[in-house]
Scaffold this motif. Sequence first.
Motif, PDB file in Angstrom:
ATOM      1  N   ALA A 143       0.813  -1.206   0.000  1.00  0.00           N
ATOM      2  CA  ALA A 143       0.000   0.000   0.000  1.00  0.00           C
ATOM      3  C   ALA A 143       0.852   1.265   0.000  1.00  0.00           C
ATOM      4  O   ALA A 143       0.564   2.219  -0.745  1.00  0.00           O
ATOM      5  CB  ALA A 143      -0.936  -0.007   1.207  1.00  0.00           C
ATOM      6  N   LEU A 144       1.904   1.288   0.789  1.00  0.00           N
ATOM      7  CA  LEU A 144       2.749   2.481   0.838  1.00  0.00           C
ATOM      8  C   LEU A 144       3.496   2.706  -0.469  1.00  0.00           C
ATOM      9  O   LEU A 144       3.748   3.849  -0.855  1.00  0.00           O
ATOM     10  CB  LEU A 144       3.728   2.379   2.006  1.00  0.00           C
ATOM     11  CG  LEU A 144       4.412   3.668   2.424  1.00  0.00           C
ATOM     12  CD1 LEU A 144       3.385   4.728   2.792  1.00  0.00           C
ATOM     13  CD2 LEU A 144       5.348   3.440   3.568  1.00  0.00           C
ATOM     14  N   VAL A 145       3.813   1.624  -1.179  1.00  0.00           N
ATOM     15  CA  VAL A 145       4.450   1.767  -2.490  1.00  0.00           C
ATOM     16  C   VAL A 145       3.492   2.440  -3.463  1.00  0.00           C
ATOM     17  O   VAL A 145       3.880   3.343  -4.216  1.00  0.00           O
ATOM     18  CB  VAL A 145       4.919   0.395  -3.013  1.00  0.00           C
ATOM     19  CG1 VAL A 145       5.351   0.480  -4.466  1.00  0.00           C
ATOM     20  CG2 VAL A 145       6.049  -0.132  -2.152  1.00  0.00           C
ATOM     21  N   PHE A 146       2.219   2.034  -3.445  1.00  0.00           N
ATOM     22  CA  PHE A 146       1.237   2.662  -4.323  1.00  0.00           C
ATOM     23  C   PHE A 146       1.005   4.126  -3.956  1.00  0.00           C
ATOM     24  O   PHE A 146       0.910   4.988  -4.831  1.00  0.00           O
ATOM     25  CB  PHE A 146      -0.087   1.903  -4.297  1.00  0.00           C
ATOM     26  CG  PHE A 146      -0.063   0.632  -5.084  1.00  0.00           C
ATOM     27  CD1 PHE A 146       0.299   0.624  -6.419  1.00  0.00           C
ATOM     28  CD2 PHE A 146      -0.399  -0.565  -4.480  1.00  0.00           C
ATOM     29  CE1 PHE A 146       0.329  -0.552  -7.144  1.00  0.00           C
ATOM     30  CE2 PHE A 146      -0.371  -1.748  -5.191  1.00  0.00           C
ATOM     31  CZ  PHE A 146      -0.008  -1.742  -6.534  1.00  0.00           C
ATOM     32  N   VAL A 147       0.944   4.416  -2.675  1.00  0.00           N
ATOM     33  CA  VAL A 147       0.744   5.800  -2.238  1.00  0.00           C
ATOM     34  C   VAL A 147       1.931   6.672  -2.655  1.00  0.00           C
ATOM     35  O   VAL A 147       1.760   7.796  -3.145  1.00  0.00           O
ATOM     36  CB  VAL A 147       0.518   5.854  -0.710  1.00  0.00           C
ATOM     37  CG1 VAL A 147       0.566   7.276  -0.191  1.00  0.00           C
ATOM     38  CG2 VAL A 147      -0.812   5.206  -0.363  1.00  0.00           C
ATOM     39  N   THR A 148       3.139   6.164  -2.472  1.00  0.00           N
ATOM     40  CA  THR A 148       4.331   6.911  -2.872  1.00  0.00           C
ATOM     41  C   THR A 148       4.361   7.120  -4.385  1.00  0.00           C
ATOM     42  O   THR A 148       4.704   8.204  -4.865  1.00  0.00           O
ATOM     43  CB  THR A 148       5.600   6.178  -2.412  1.00  0.00           C
ATOM     44  OG1 THR A 148       5.533   5.977  -1.007  1.00  0.00           O
ATOM     45  CG2 THR A 148       6.847   6.964  -2.756  1.00  0.00           C
ATOM     46  N   THR A 149       4.006   6.087  -5.134  1.00  0.00           N
ATOM     47  CA  THR A 149       3.972   6.208  -6.591  1.00  0.00           C
ATOM     48  C   THR A 149       2.987   7.276  -7.025  1.00  0.00           C
ATOM     49  O   THR A 149       3.306   8.118  -7.871  1.00  0.00           O
ATOM     50  CB  THR A 149       3.597   4.853  -7.225  1.00  0.00           C
ATOM     51  OG1 THR A 149       4.573   3.894  -6.844  1.00  0.00           O
ATOM     52  CG2 THR A 149       3.522   4.950  -8.727  1.00  0.00           C
ATOM     53  N   LEU A 150       1.805   7.279  -6.451  1.00  0.00           N
ATOM     54  CA  LEU A 150       0.805   8.282  -6.812  1.00  0.00           C
ATOM     55  C   LEU A 150       1.223   9.688  -6.381  1.00  0.00           C
ATOM     56  O   LEU A 150       0.998  10.657  -7.110  1.00  0.00           O
ATOM     57  CB  LEU A 150      -0.543   7.914  -6.200  1.00  0.00           C
ATOM     58  CG  LEU A 150      -1.194   6.654  -6.773  1.00  0.00           C
ATOM     59  CD1 LEU A 150      -2.480   6.324  -6.020  1.00  0.00           C
ATOM     60  CD2 LEU A 150      -1.458   6.817  -8.252  1.00  0.00           C
ATOM     61  N   ALA A 151       1.845   9.814  -5.211  1.00  0.00           N
ATOM     62  CA  ALA A 151       2.284  11.136  -4.746  1.00  0.00           C
ATOM     63  C   ALA A 151       3.381  11.697  -5.648  1.00  0.00           C
ATOM     64  O   ALA A 151       3.336  12.873  -6.042  1.00  0.00           O
ATOM     65  CB  ALA A 151       2.767  11.050  -3.303  1.00  0.00           C
ATOM     66  N   VAL A 152       4.349  10.862  -6.009  1.00  0.00           N
ATOM     67  CA  VAL A 152       5.425  11.335  -6.892  1.00  0.00           C
ATOM     68  C   VAL A 152       4.868  11.653  -8.269  1.00  0.00           C
ATOM     69  O   VAL A 152       5.265  12.648  -8.899  1.00  0.00           O
ATOM     70  CB  VAL A 152       6.562  10.292  -6.965  1.00  0.00           C
ATOM     71  CG1 VAL A 152       7.561  10.644  -8.053  1.00  0.00           C
ATOM     72  CG2 VAL A 152       7.256  10.184  -5.626  1.00  0.00           C
ATOM     73  N   ALA A 153       3.936  10.850  -8.757  1.00  0.00           N
ATOM     74  CA  ALA A 153       3.329  11.114 -10.058  1.00  0.00           C
ATOM     75  C   ALA A 153       2.563  12.430 -10.045  1.00  0.00           C
ATOM     76  O   ALA A 153       2.637  13.222 -11.004  1.00  0.00           O
ATOM     77  CB  ALA A 153       2.417   9.970 -10.459  1.00  0.00           C
ATOM     78  N   ALA A 154       1.838  12.715  -8.964  1.00  0.00           N
ATOM     79  CA  ALA A 154       1.088  13.966  -8.871  1.00  0.00           C
ATOM     80  C   ALA A 154       2.024  15.166  -8.820  1.00  0.00           C
ATOM     81  O   ALA A 154       1.792  16.181  -9.513  1.00  0.00           O
ATOM     82  CB  ALA A 154       0.185  13.938  -7.639  1.00  0.00           C
ATOM     83  N   VAL A 155       3.084  15.074  -8.049  1.00  0.00           N
ATOM     84  CA  VAL A 155       4.035  16.184  -7.954  1.00  0.00           C
ATOM     85  C   VAL A 155       4.771  16.378  -9.273  1.00  0.00           C
ATOM     86  O   VAL A 155       4.962  17.507  -9.735  1.00  0.00           O
ATOM     87  CB  VAL A 155       5.024  15.953  -6.785  1.00  0.00           C
ATOM     88  CG1 VAL A 155       6.169  16.954  -6.822  1.00  0.00           C
ATOM     89  CG2 VAL A 155       4.293  16.033  -5.460  1.00  0.00           C
ATOM     90  N   ALA A 156       5.172  15.288  -9.918  1.00  0.00           N
ATOM     91  CA  ALA A 156       5.888  15.391 -11.195  1.00  0.00           C
ATOM     92  C   ALA A 156       4.999  15.980 -12.276  1.00  0.00           C
ATOM     93  O   ALA A 156       5.451  16.829 -13.072  1.00  0.00           O
ATOM     94  CB  ALA A 156       6.402  14.020 -11.624  1.00  0.00           C
ATOM     95  N   SER A 157       3.734  15.590 -12.337  1.00  0.00           N
ATOM     96  CA  SER A 157       2.853  16.156 -13.362  1.00  0.00           C
ATOM     97  C   SER A 157       2.510  17.606 -13.063  1.00  0.00           C
ATOM     98  O   SER A 157       2.244  18.386 -13.970  1.00  0.00           O
ATOM     99  CB  SER A 157       1.582  15.316 -13.489  1.00  0.00           C
ATOM    100  OG  SER A 157       0.843  15.365 -12.285  1.00  0.00           O
ATOM    101  N   ALA A 158       2.537  18.009 -11.788  1.00  0.00           N
ATOM    102  CA  ALA A 158       2.286  19.411 -11.445  1.00  0.00           C
ATOM    103  C   ALA A 158       3.500  20.277 -11.747  1.00  0.00           C
ATOM    104  O   ALA A 158       3.355  21.437 -12.155  1.00  0.00           O
ATOM    105  CB  ALA A 158       1.909  19.531  -9.974  1.00  0.00           C
ATOM    106  N   ILE A 159       4.698  19.731 -11.552  1.00  0.00           N
ATOM    107  CA  ILE A 159       5.913  20.522 -11.767  1.00  0.00           C
ATOM    108  C   ILE A 159       6.262  20.615 -13.246  1.00  0.00           C
ATOM    109  O   ILE A 159       6.635  21.688 -13.731  1.00  0.00           O
ATOM    110  CB  ILE A 159       7.083  19.917 -10.965  1.00  0.00           C
ATOM    111  CG1 ILE A 159       6.851  20.127  -9.475  1.00  0.00           C
ATOM    112  CG2 ILE A 159       8.417  20.531 -11.385  1.00  0.00           C
ATOM    113  CD1 ILE A 159       7.897  19.491  -8.591  1.00  0.00           C
ATOM    114  N   VAL A 160       6.153  19.512 -13.972  1.00  0.00           N
ATOM    115  CA  VAL A 160       6.532  19.475 -15.385  1.00  0.00           C
ATOM    116  C   VAL A 160       5.254  19.518 -16.224  1.00  0.00           C
ATOM    117  O   VAL A 160       4.538  18.514 -16.326  1.00  0.00           O
ATOM    118  CB  VAL A 160       7.341  18.199 -15.714  1.00  0.00           C
ATOM    119  CG1 VAL A 160       7.720  18.171 -17.182  1.00  0.00           C
ATOM    120  CG2 VAL A 160       8.563  18.104 -14.828  1.00  0.00           C
ATOM    121  N   PRO A 161       4.955  20.666 -16.827  1.00  0.00           N
ATOM    122  CA  PRO A 161       3.742  20.736 -17.649  1.00  0.00           C
ATOM    123  C   PRO A 161       3.911  19.918 -18.932  1.00  0.00           C
ATOM    124  O   PRO A 161       4.979  19.865 -19.529  1.00  0.00           O
ATOM    125  CB  PRO A 161       3.591  22.227 -17.967  1.00  0.00           C
ATOM    126  CG  PRO A 161       4.931  22.818 -17.740  1.00  0.00           C
ATOM    127  CD  PRO A 161       5.663  21.934 -16.782  1.00  0.00           C
TER     128      PRO A 161
END
Length: 121
Positions: free
Chosen positions: A89-107
Amino acid sequence: MDQLALLFVLLLGAVVSVPLGDRFGLPSPVLMTLLGIVLAVADFVPNVNVPPDLILPLLLPPLLYAAVRRTSWRQFTANIRPIFLLAVALVFVTTLAVAAVASAIVPGLPIAAAVALGALV
């Protein structure tokens, strides 16, 4: 030859720290850490250069094997929920958090690339 002698000193320290830890009521990793600090500060200890790409395949398998040999199936089944939560579960949460931050930072970053980056992290 200095590195071989240092290896023998480290092995001797590891072997001696277990009975000393039992005798004084301290965990042996604490004594090994203290021994490592003493050796790091000492001037007579030579610098050992180990390539970083050898650390993972040389050190992780013996550590995991030792941990597996000490763990019983009863302990494993008693702790299956925390293990599952941390390992999956924590791997999925970390993956989603990094994906959200990366898509917000890199348009313009595709969602698949952001999720792949999150999975890598």
